[in-house]
Design an enzyme around this catalytic site. Structure first.
Site, PDB file in Angstrom:
ATOM      1  N   ASN A   9       0.877  -1.176   0.000  1.00 40.81           N
ATOM      2  CA  ASN A   9       0.000   0.000   0.000  1.00 40.81           C
ATOM      3  C   ASN A   9       0.912   1.222   0.000  1.00 40.81           C
ATOM      4  O   ASN A   9       1.525   1.533   1.018  1.00 40.81           O
ATOM      5  CB  ASN A   9      -0.886  -0.033   1.252  1.00 40.81           C
ATOM      6  CG  ASN A   9      -1.726   1.219   1.383  1.00 40.81           C
ATOM      7  OD1 ASN A   9      -1.775   2.050   0.468  1.00 40.81           O
ATOM      8  ND2 ASN A   9      -2.388   1.368   2.519  1.00 40.81           N
ATOM      9  N   LYS A  11       0.150   4.286  -0.230  1.00 42.33           N
ATOM     10  CA  LYS A  11      -0.458   5.473   0.404  1.00 42.33           C
ATOM     11  C   LYS A  11      -0.208   6.718  -0.463  1.00 42.33           C
ATOM     12  O   LYS A  11      -0.187   6.607  -1.679  1.00 42.33           O
ATOM     13  CB  LYS A  11       0.069   5.620   1.834  1.00 42.33           C
ATOM     14  CG  LYS A  11      -0.079   4.308   2.636  1.00 42.33           C
ATOM     15  CD  LYS A  11       0.182   4.435   4.092  1.00 42.33           C
ATOM     16  CE  LYS A  11       0.015   3.084   4.766  1.00 42.33           C
ATOM     17  NZ  LYS A  11       0.149   3.113   6.210  1.00 42.33           N
ATOM     18  N   HIS A  94      -9.180   1.054   5.147  1.00 37.89           N
ATOM     19  CA  HIS A  94      -7.885   1.285   5.790  1.00 37.89           C
ATOM     20  C   HIS A  94      -8.063   2.213   6.994  1.00 37.89           C
ATOM     21  O   HIS A  94      -8.868   3.131   6.958  1.00 37.89           O
ATOM     22  CB  HIS A  94      -6.888   1.884   4.788  1.00 37.89           C
ATOM     23  CG  HIS A  94      -5.497   1.836   5.329  1.00 37.89           C
ATOM     24  ND1 HIS A  94      -5.020   2.775   6.210  1.00 37.89           N
ATOM     25  CD2 HIS A  94      -4.498   0.934   5.157  1.00 37.89           C
ATOM     26  CE1 HIS A  94      -3.778   2.455   6.545  1.00 37.89           C
ATOM     27  NE2 HIS A  94      -3.439   1.338   5.927  1.00 37.89           N
ATOM     28  N   GLU A  96      -6.442   4.611   8.021  1.00 38.45           N
ATOM     29  CA  GLU A  96      -6.257   6.046   7.741  1.00 38.45           C
ATOM     30  C   GLU A  96      -7.524   6.629   7.128  1.00 38.45           C
ATOM     31  O   GLU A  96      -7.850   7.794   7.370  1.00 38.45           O
ATOM     32  CB  GLU A  96      -5.028   6.233   6.837  1.00 38.45           C
ATOM     33  CG  GLU A  96      -3.741   6.001   7.623  1.00 38.45           C
ATOM     34  CD  GLU A  96      -2.615   5.355   6.849  1.00 38.45           C
ATOM     35  OE1 GLU A  96      -2.626   5.406   5.606  1.00 38.45           O
ATOM     36  OE2 GLU A  96      -1.708   4.782   7.491  1.00 38.45           O
ATOM     37  N   GLU A 166      -4.887  -4.916  10.616  1.00 43.53           N
ATOM     38  CA  GLU A 166      -3.840  -3.919  10.791  1.00 43.53           C
ATOM     39  C   GLU A 166      -4.068  -3.173  12.106  1.00 43.53           C
ATOM     40  O   GLU A 166      -4.844  -2.211  12.151  1.00 43.53           O
ATOM     41  CB  GLU A 166      -3.864  -2.910   9.640  1.00 43.53           C
ATOM     42  CG  GLU A 166      -3.639  -3.533   8.282  1.00 43.53           C
ATOM     43  CD  GLU A 166      -3.100  -2.512   7.268  1.00 43.53           C
ATOM     44  OE1 GLU A 166      -1.999  -2.721   6.769  1.00 43.53           O
ATOM     45  OE2 GLU A 166      -3.784  -1.503   7.026  1.00 43.53           O
ATOM     46  N   GLY A 172       3.049   2.294  10.724  1.00 48.06           N
ATOM     47  CA  GLY A 172       3.972   3.409  10.552  1.00 48.06           C
ATOM     48  C   GLY A 172       4.705   3.800  11.827  1.00 48.06           C
ATOM     49  O   GLY A 172       5.345   4.840  11.890  1.00 48.06           O
ATOM     50  N   SER A 212       4.019  -2.178  10.163  1.00 45.62           N
ATOM     51  CA  SER A 212       5.478  -2.214  10.319  1.00 45.62           C
ATOM     52  C   SER A 212       6.106  -3.558   9.953  1.00 45.62           C
ATOM     53  O   SER A 212       7.057  -4.001  10.609  1.00 45.62           O
ATOM     54  CB  SER A 212       5.880  -1.805  11.744  1.00 45.62           C
ATOM     55  OG  SER A 212       5.440  -0.485  12.010  1.00 45.62           O
TER      56      SER A 212
HETATM   57  P1  13P Z   1       3.451   0.334   7.583  1.00 46.22           P
HETATM   58  O1  13P Z   1       3.964  -0.934   6.979  1.00 46.22           O
HETATM   59  O2  13P Z   1       4.157   1.575   7.092  1.00 46.22           O
HETATM   60  O3  13P Z   1       3.361   0.263   9.086  1.00 46.22           O
HETATM   61  O4  13P Z   1       1.932   0.505   7.063  1.00 46.22           O
HETATM   62  C1  13P Z   1       1.070  -0.567   7.143  1.00 46.22           C
HETATM   63  C2  13P Z   1      -0.168  -0.215   6.418  1.00 46.22           C
HETATM   64  O5  13P Z   1      -0.911   0.660   6.818  1.00 46.22           O
HETATM   65  C3  13P Z   1      -0.457  -0.918   5.158  1.00 46.22           C
HETATM   66  O6  13P Z   1      -1.735  -0.654   4.711  1.00 46.22           O
END
Ligand code: 13P
Length: 249
Positions: A9, A11, A94, A96, A166, A172, A212
């Site tokens: 992803n 983003k 997601h 976010e 997740e 992140g 992560s």
């Molecule tokens: P990270 O791998 O940067 O923690 O992000 C995970 C994520 O949100 C994938 O959709």
């Protein structure tokens, strides 16, 4: 059909030139693998990505879509627009999108239904926040996200779904759920699906872990019996890291 999946992803990262560079590097270095490999670049670069990967094993996903077929939804993208550029996979829910754009379970459920009605595959994301885990509510939160987002779907719909657990506190942050925590939650997810539907649906759905994941921890997390791969954020932006994670799957 349950299978190993490694999805990146991206983003809101990578402009078009950077997207082209990363795709070229990924295509060049892609190891032979049984895993399904997916990348989800930003909307403006989806059409170019789909063209570049036309004869590649790497598949393309969108990071979001709207549930309406078309109309007055400024800034939004429909399933038809995605299908028309050969994008048949979409990430929905997601954290976010939930946290920064106010997407509720009810709203997400409409998106899932719209994507499935258009014969798309959905990667449905969910997971608890840190306070919820600290309070011991993580199972309850995940159960309610699944129930509200997915459990009114007919059984046949499940073959077009991929789940991505997740935990928000691991996204992140550099902090990863331990392989045991991931396994514990993934087993709980299968149990919850078994109760709502049946064991064969629960056994057949691929459940990815996200938060992560890096080359250094991927192998151990992916080795857990109920973890079918990962949804990768930051590490998917670096070709060598993403390739190493694919190798670990
Ligand atoms: P990270 O791998 O940067 O923690 O992000 C995970 C994520 O949100 C994938 O959709």
């Amino acid at each position: 059909m349950r299978s190993k999946i490694v999805a990146g992803n991206w983003k809101m990262n990578k402009n078009l030139s950077e997207t082209q560079v990363l795709l070229e590097e990924l295509s060049e270095k892609l190891p032979s693998t049984e895993a399904e490999v997916i990348v989800a670049p930003t909307f403006v670069n989806l059409a170019d990505t789909a063209r570049m990967l036309k004869s590649s094993k790497i598949k393309v996903a969108a990071q979001n879509m709207h549930f309406a077929e078309s109309g007055a939804y400024t800034g939004e993208i429909s399933a038809d627009m995605l299908l028309n550029i050969n994008v048949e996979l979409v990430i929905i829910g997601h954290s976010e999108r939930r946290a920064y754009f106010g997407e509720t379970d009810e709203f997400l459920s409409k998106k899932v239904k719209a994507a499935l009605a258009n014969n798309m595959r959905v990667i449905f994301c969910f997971g608890e926040e840190l306070e919820e885990r600290k309070a011991g509510n993580h199972f309850k939160v995940v159960e309610s996200q699944l129930k509200n987002g997915l459990f009114d779907l007919p059984a046949e719909a499940w073959q077009h779904l991929v789940l991505a657990y997740e935990p928000v506190w691991a996204i992140g942050t550099g902090e990863t759920a331990s392989p045991e925590q991931a396994q514990e939650m993934h087993a709980f997810i299968r149990k919850t699906i078994t109760e709502a539907y049946d064991a064969s649906i629960a056994d057949e759905v691929s459940i990815l872990y996200g938060g992560s994941v890096k080359p250094s921890n991927a192998r151990e997390i992916f080795s857990k019996p109920d973890v079918d791969g990962g949804l990768i954020g930051g590490a998917a932006l670096v070709a060598d890291d993403f390739i190493d994670i694919i190798r670990a799957s």
